[in-house]
Scaffold this active site. Structure first.
Site, PDB file in Angstrom:
ATOM      1  N   CYS A 280       0.817  -1.217   0.000  1.00 58.06           N
ATOM      2  CA  CYS A 280       0.000   0.000   0.000  1.00 58.06           C
ATOM      3  C   CYS A 280       0.854   1.272   0.000  1.00 58.06           C
ATOM      4  O   CYS A 280       0.322   2.374   0.059  1.00 58.06           O
ATOM      5  CB  CYS A 280      -0.954   0.000   1.192  1.00 58.06           C
ATOM      6  SG  CYS A 280      -2.071  -1.421   1.171  1.00 58.06           S
TER       7      CYS A 280
ATOM      8  N   LYS B 179      -8.511  -0.502  10.523  1.00 55.71           N
ATOM      9  CA  LYS B 179      -8.466  -1.540   9.493  1.00 55.71           C
ATOM     10  C   LYS B 179      -7.487  -2.612   9.939  1.00 55.71           C
ATOM     11  O   LYS B 179      -6.310  -2.342  10.157  1.00 55.71           O
ATOM     12  CB  LYS B 179      -8.031  -0.943   8.153  1.00 55.71           C
ATOM     13  CG  LYS B 179      -7.889  -1.987   7.050  1.00 55.71           C
ATOM     14  CD  LYS B 179      -7.555  -1.367   5.712  1.00 55.71           C
ATOM     15  CE  LYS B 179      -7.402  -2.452   4.651  1.00 55.71           C
ATOM     16  NZ  LYS B 179      -7.101  -1.883   3.323  1.00 55.71           N
TER      17      LYS B 179
ATOM     18  N   LYS C 171     -13.128  -2.118   9.822  1.00 53.28           N
ATOM     19  CA  LYS C 171     -13.050  -3.111   8.750  1.00 53.28           C
ATOM     20  C   LYS C 171     -12.156  -4.258   9.172  1.00 53.28           C
ATOM     21  O   LYS C 171     -11.057  -3.994   9.657  1.00 53.28           O
ATOM     22  CB  LYS C 171     -12.485  -2.425   7.503  1.00 53.28           C
ATOM     23  CG  LYS C 171     -12.232  -3.311   6.327  1.00 53.28           C
ATOM     24  CD  LYS C 171     -11.573  -2.536   5.227  1.00 53.28           C
ATOM     25  CE  LYS C 171     -11.224  -3.504   4.123  1.00 53.28           C
ATOM     26  NZ  LYS C 171     -10.389  -2.897   3.111  1.00 53.28           N
TER      27      LYS C 171
ATOM     28  N   TYR D 288     -21.113  -5.854  -0.415  1.00 57.85           N
ATOM     29  CA  TYR D 288     -21.324  -6.387  -1.759  1.00 57.85           C
ATOM     30  C   TYR D 288     -22.770  -6.841  -1.939  1.00 57.85           C
ATOM     31  O   TYR D 288     -23.151  -7.265  -3.027  1.00 57.85           O
ATOM     32  CB  TYR D 288     -20.338  -7.543  -2.011  1.00 57.85           C
ATOM     33  CG  TYR D 288     -18.898  -7.074  -1.912  1.00 57.85           C
ATOM     34  CD1 TYR D 288     -18.297  -6.405  -2.977  1.00 57.85           C
ATOM     35  CD2 TYR D 288     -18.166  -7.234  -0.728  1.00 57.85           C
ATOM     36  CE1 TYR D 288     -16.989  -5.934  -2.881  1.00 57.85           C
ATOM     37  CE2 TYR D 288     -16.865  -6.774  -0.626  1.00 57.85           C
ATOM     38  CZ  TYR D 288     -16.286  -6.123  -1.701  1.00 57.85           C
ATOM     39  OH  TYR D 288     -14.999  -5.646  -1.600  1.00 57.85           O
TER      40      TYR D 288
HETATM   41  C1  PBG Z   1      -6.747  -1.727   0.017  1.00 54.35           C
HETATM   42  C2  PBG Z   1      -8.072  -2.369   0.280  1.00 54.35           C
HETATM   43  C3  PBG Z   1      -8.317  -3.714   0.537  1.00 54.35           C
HETATM   44  C4  PBG Z   1      -9.698  -3.834   0.708  1.00 54.35           C
HETATM   45  C5  PBG Z   1     -10.245  -2.575   0.521  1.00 54.35           C
HETATM   46  N1  PBG Z   1      -9.217  -1.672   0.284  1.00 54.35           N
HETATM   47  C6  PBG Z   1      -7.437  -4.885   0.537  1.00 54.35           C
HETATM   48  C7  PBG Z   1      -6.315  -5.018   1.460  1.00 54.35           C
HETATM   49  O1  PBG Z   1      -6.103  -4.246   2.403  1.00 54.35           O
HETATM   50  O2  PBG Z   1      -5.588  -5.963   1.202  1.00 54.35           O
HETATM   51  C8  PBG Z   1     -10.417  -5.116   1.014  1.00 54.35           C
HETATM   52  C9  PBG Z   1     -11.895  -5.101   0.792  1.00 54.35           C
HETATM   53  C10 PBG Z   1     -12.516  -6.463   0.806  1.00 54.35           C
HETATM   54  O3  PBG Z   1     -11.902  -7.475   1.182  1.00 54.35           O
HETATM   55  O4  PBG Z   1     -13.693  -6.519   0.435  1.00 54.35           O
HETATM   56  N2  PBG Z   1      -6.796  -0.919  -1.127  1.00 54.35           N
END
Ligand code: PBG
Length: 323
Positions: free
Chosen positions: A130, A195, A248, A313
């Site tokens: 990231c 997160k 999240k 979703y």
């Molecule tokens: C990173 C991001 C992720 C998700 C949303 N933004 C993936 C990660 O951190 O690896 C995951 C969303 C999902 O699993 O539905 N841009």
């Protein structure tokens, strides 16, 4: 004295009574639908591990969003799959990047649809992290200007809200400053504040081809074992200017959602992530659970725990189910 005096079952006897005293009412008005946009035209490419979800080319994305808006879903969040990836994630902040072009195409026919852009580099870097890599590590401060530029180009394209998901320290402040300096003081930031480094992102990484090529995301995403740290992360993001905060994943982290709701006064969002979705789909296909009941029960629970807004979703499906 008759026994028992208290009979909670009295208010559960009929659907009319249950509906009358119901504490949590799910509404499509507070849902955000995540969508994947890819290059090309007339592309609707199903994501194997997320049945019913697709990588859409921009032309098809616009048609899909018209249908979504028509069902009453107020907001979408966009994830981009670029033509090519590189070490510095250029595709994320290109003025003509895949997401920037998609936003322009969407806002013209759909001015009232709330278009949110995920701000992160992982879908655009060859290494899948990231942020920038320096000496084998993810470089926090070197990444901040790129995230700020990503958010600014998205807002220049017409994005209504930007949502940083990278988990770099200080990124909300960096984005807020960049937006303000470019005349976008009115654009809100939805921060992925708590997160977690979660196994539940597996299907998303297949969808976006964004799995890290080395190591993992544990040096920036949170340890699933930690609750107090979430309070700290959320407080920092609010201090830096976050307008909405997010927890999240959602269902495995209901305690974090409840904490966020109890201790902070900004709107709280929760993300029912890809793995939460795919788990339900897989079990339903095996005939092991009732799909529709499970969808409504999980989302109701996430709202009951304290989420004002849910990214799911199932947004389109819920619009149909609640009719
Ligand atoms: C990173 C991001 C992720 C998700 C949303 N933004 C993936 C990660 O951190 O690896 C995951 C969303 C999902 O699993 O539905 N841009």
């Amino acid at each position: 004295m008759p026994f028992p005096i208290h009979r909670p079952r009295r208010l559960r006897r009929t659907e009319a009574l249950r509906g009358f005293v119901r504490e949590t009412r799910l509404s499509v008005r507070s849902l955000i639908y995540p969508l994947f946009v890819c290059p090309g035209s007339n592309v609707q490419d199903e994501i194997k591990s997320m049945p019913g979800n697709y990588r859409w080319s921009i032309d098809r994305l616009v048609e899909e969003c018209k249908a979504i808006a028509g069902l009453g879903v107020p907001a979408v969040i966009l994830f981009g799959i670029p033509e090519s990836k590189d070490d510095v994630g250029s595709g994320a902040y290109a003025a003509n990047g895949i997401v920037q072009r998609a936003v322009r195409a969407l806002k013209r026919p759909l001015p009232d649809l709330i278009v949110i852009c995920d701000v992160c580099l992982d879908e655009y870097t060859g290494h899948g992290h990231c942020g920038l890599i320096r000496n084998g590590e993810v470089d926090n401060d070197g990444t901040l200007p790129l995230l700020a530029r990503t958010a600014r180009t998205q807002v220049e394209a017409g994005a209504d809200i930007v949502a940083p998901s990278d988990m770099m320290d200080g990124r909300v402040a960096a984005i807020r400053r960049e937006l303000d300096e470019h005349g976008f003081a009115a654009t809100p930031i939805l921060a992925y504040a708590a997160k977690y480094a979660s196994a539940f992102y597996g299907p998303f990484r297949e969808a976006a081809d964004s799995a890290p090529k080395f190591g993992d995301r544990k040096s920036y995403q949170m340890d699933p074992a930690n609750q107090r740290e979430a309070r700290r992360e959320i407080a920092l993001d609010i201090e830096e200017g976050a307008d909405i905060i997010m927890v999240k994943p959602a269902l495995p982290y209901l305690d974090i959602i409840a904490l966020a709701r109890r201790e902070f006064d900004v709107p709280v969002a929760a993300y029912q992530v890809s793995g939460e979705f795919s788990q339900i789909e897989a079990a339903a296909r095996l005939g092991w659970i009732d799909r529709e009941r499970t969808i409504l029960e999980t989302l109701t629970s996430i709202q009951r725990a304290g989420a004002d807004i849910i990214l799911t979703y199932y947004a389109k499906e819920v619009a149909r189910l609640l009719g």
